[in-house]
Scaffold this motif. Structure first.
Motif, short mmCIF file in Angstrom:
data_model
loop_
_atom_site.label_atom_id
_atom_site.label_comp_id
_atom_site.label_asym_id
_atom_site.label_seq_id
_atom_site.Cartn_x
_atom_site.Cartn_y
_atom_site.Cartn_z
N THR A 13 0.83 -1.20 0.00
CA THR A 13 0.00 0.00 0.00
C THR A 13 0.87 1.26 0.00
N VAL A 14 1.89 1.27 0.88
CA VAL A 14 2.76 2.45 0.96
C VAL A 14 3.51 2.64 -0.36
N ASN A 15 3.94 1.53 -0.98
CA ASN A 15 4.65 1.66 -2.25
C ASN A 15 3.74 2.21 -3.35
N GLU A 16 2.45 1.84 -3.30
CA GLU A 16 1.49 2.42 -4.24
C GLU A 16 1.37 3.92 -4.02
N GLN A 17 1.29 4.29 -2.74
CA GLN A 17 1.18 5.72 -2.41
C GLN A 17 2.43 6.48 -2.87
N ILE A 18 3.59 5.85 -2.71
CA ILE A 18 4.84 6.48 -3.17
C ILE A 18 4.79 6.67 -4.68
N GLY A 19 4.28 5.66 -5.37
CA GLY A 19 4.15 5.75 -6.83
C GLY A 19 3.27 6.93 -7.24
N ALA A 20 2.14 7.10 -6.51
CA ALA A 20 1.20 8.18 -6.83
C ALA A 20 1.85 9.54 -6.57
N VAL A 21 2.57 9.66 -5.44
CA VAL A 21 3.25 10.93 -5.11
C VAL A 21 4.32 11.23 -6.17
N ASP A 22 5.04 10.21 -6.60
CA ASP A 22 6.09 10.41 -7.61
C ASP A 22 5.51 10.89 -8.94
N ARG A 23 4.34 10.34 -9.27
CA ARG A 23 3.69 10.78 -10.52
C ARG A 23 3.30 12.26 -10.40
N ASP A 24 2.72 12.65 -9.24
CA ASP A 24 2.35 14.05 -9.02
C ASP A 24 3.59 14.94 -9.03
N LEU A 25 4.66 14.44 -8.40
CA LEU A 25 5.91 15.22 -8.35
C LEU A 25 6.46 15.45 -9.76
N ALA A 26 6.36 14.43 -10.60
CA ALA A 26 6.86 14.57 -11.97
C ALA A 26 6.10 15.67 -12.71
N VAL A 27 4.77 15.70 -12.50
CA VAL A 27 3.95 16.73 -13.16
C VAL A 27 4.34 18.11 -12.65
N VAL A 28 4.45 18.23 -11.31
CA VAL A 28 4.78 19.52 -10.70
C VAL A 28 6.18 19.98 -11.11
N GLU A 29 7.12 19.04 -11.19
CA GLU A 29 8.49 19.41 -11.56
C GLU A 29 8.57 19.85 -13.02
N SER A 30 7.75 19.21 -13.84
CA SER A 30 7.74 19.61 -15.24
C SER A 30 7.17 21.03 -15.39
N ARG A 31 6.10 21.32 -14.61
CA ARG A 31 5.49 22.65 -14.62
C ARG A 31 6.48 23.69 -14.09
N ARG A 32 7.20 23.33 -13.03
CA ARG A 32 8.21 24.21 -12.46
C ARG A 32 9.30 24.53 -13.47
N GLY A 33 9.71 23.48 -14.22
CA GLY A 33 10.75 23.65 -15.22
C GLY A 33 10.31 24.62 -16.30
N GLU A 34 9.04 24.46 -16.74
CA GLU A 34 8.50 25.36 -17.77
C GLU A 34 8.54 26.81 -17.29
N LEU A 35 8.03 27.00 -16.05
CA LEU A 35 7.97 28.36 -15.51
C LEU A 35 9.37 28.95 -15.35
N SER A 36 10.30 28.11 -14.89
CA SER A 36 11.66 28.59 -14.67
C SER A 36 12.32 28.96 -16.00
N ARG A 37 12.04 28.16 -17.05
CA ARG A 37 12.62 28.48 -18.37
C ARG A 37 12.03 29.78 -18.92
N SER A 38 10.70 29.94 -18.71
CA SER A 38 10.06 31.18 -19.17
C SER A 38 10.67 32.38 -18.46
N GLN A 39 10.86 32.25 -17.15
CA GLN A 39 11.43 33.35 -16.37
C GLN A 39 12.84 33.67 -16.86
N GLN A 40 13.60 32.62 -17.14
CA GLN A 40 14.97 32.81 -17.60
C GLN A 40 15.00 33.54 -18.95
N ARG A 41 14.06 33.14 -19.83
CA ARG A 41 13.98 33.80 -21.15
C ARG A 41 13.74 35.30 -20.97
#
Ligand SMILES: [Zn+2]
Length: 238
Positions: free
Chosen positions: A35-63
């Motif tokens: 169960t905990v490993n499933e929860q970790i998987g779900a958090v990692d998927r959310d983290l990947a989405v958030v990190e990708s969004r963060r990367g986009e914003l950071s690149r825009s800011q840099q531009r």
């Protein structure tokens, strides 16, 4: 003592070993860990989405920052020229002043855009911190459960080793010719090949044998091979 007694002792140890194996397979910690490993998987998927969004914003800011830097450089150059005294024609001076003013306005617009991006970044950063904290909590949980699981498994392992040693001792006393049927019945009948006949009840299936069958069995020596008429298991008689 009947020659079946030692085989019955082996059976008792095999049954105990089967129970231990079942317990090891079904330790609650195993399901908790899944169960905990499933929860970790779900958090990692959310983290990947958030990190990708963060990367986009950071690149825009840099531009935008790069653009501001290059425009500031242009404005500074134009101002330098303006105050250098090399340009004296009023029309040219006016054009330069207009140019500087226009660049400064453009910089101010880009700075507003950058501010907007920074505002968008704030909640994304907050979400990232929250997910990272949750990931840390789940990692801790997984470590704790893994340790519990290892401890429980080690306990079972130790018990199993004792059972197997005792089983080996009992098995040494079993006549060779009894093994093939024991192994075959154990595979066929859910692990229990041999049982005691208690009164007229087979302890393997807990059913009573018919009076006729009991009567027939009583006349046989205890070393004779007798099967339960209900379940087919070997019967040990006193
Ligand atoms: Zn039976």
């Amino acid at each position: 003592m009947s020659r079946w007694e030692s085989l019955l002792t082996v059976q008792e140890h095999d049954t105990r070993a089967d129970q231990l194996a079942h317990r090891a397979q079904n330790l609650p910690a195993r399901a908790e860990l899944a169960t905990v490993n499933e929860q970790i998987g779900a958090v990692d998927r959310d983290l990947a989405v958030v990190e990708s969004r963060r990367g986009e914003l950071s690149r825009s800011q840099q531009r935008l920052e790069d653009e501001i830097a290059s425009l500031t450089e242009r404005a500074n150059q134009a101002e330098k020229q303006l105050y250098s005294g090399t340009v004296s024609a009023p029309r040219e001076l006016q054009a330069l002043q207009d140019d500087v003013a226009s660049i400064r306005r453009r910089i101010s617009q880009i700075e507003d855009d950058e501010l907007e991006i920074m505002e968008l970044t704030e909640p994304v950063d907050a979400q990232h911190s929250q997910l990272t904290a949750e990931r840390g909590r789940l990692d801790g949980e997984a470590m704790r459960i893994t340790a519990d699981l290892a401890e429980a498994e080690a306990e079972i392992e130790a018990e199993l080793a004792t059972v197997q040693a005792e089983r080996a001792e009992a098995a040494a006393a079993v006549p060779e010719d009894l093994w093939p049927e024991y192994d075959r019945l154990r595979a066929q009948l859910g692990g229990v090949a041999i049982a005691r006949l208690a009164g007229s009840t087979c302890q393997g299936c807990h059913l009573a044998l018919s009076a006729v069958e009991i009567d027939r069995i009583r006349k046989l020596g205890t070393d004779e091979t007798v099967h339960c008429e209900e379940c087919g298991r070997l019967l040990v008689r006193d």
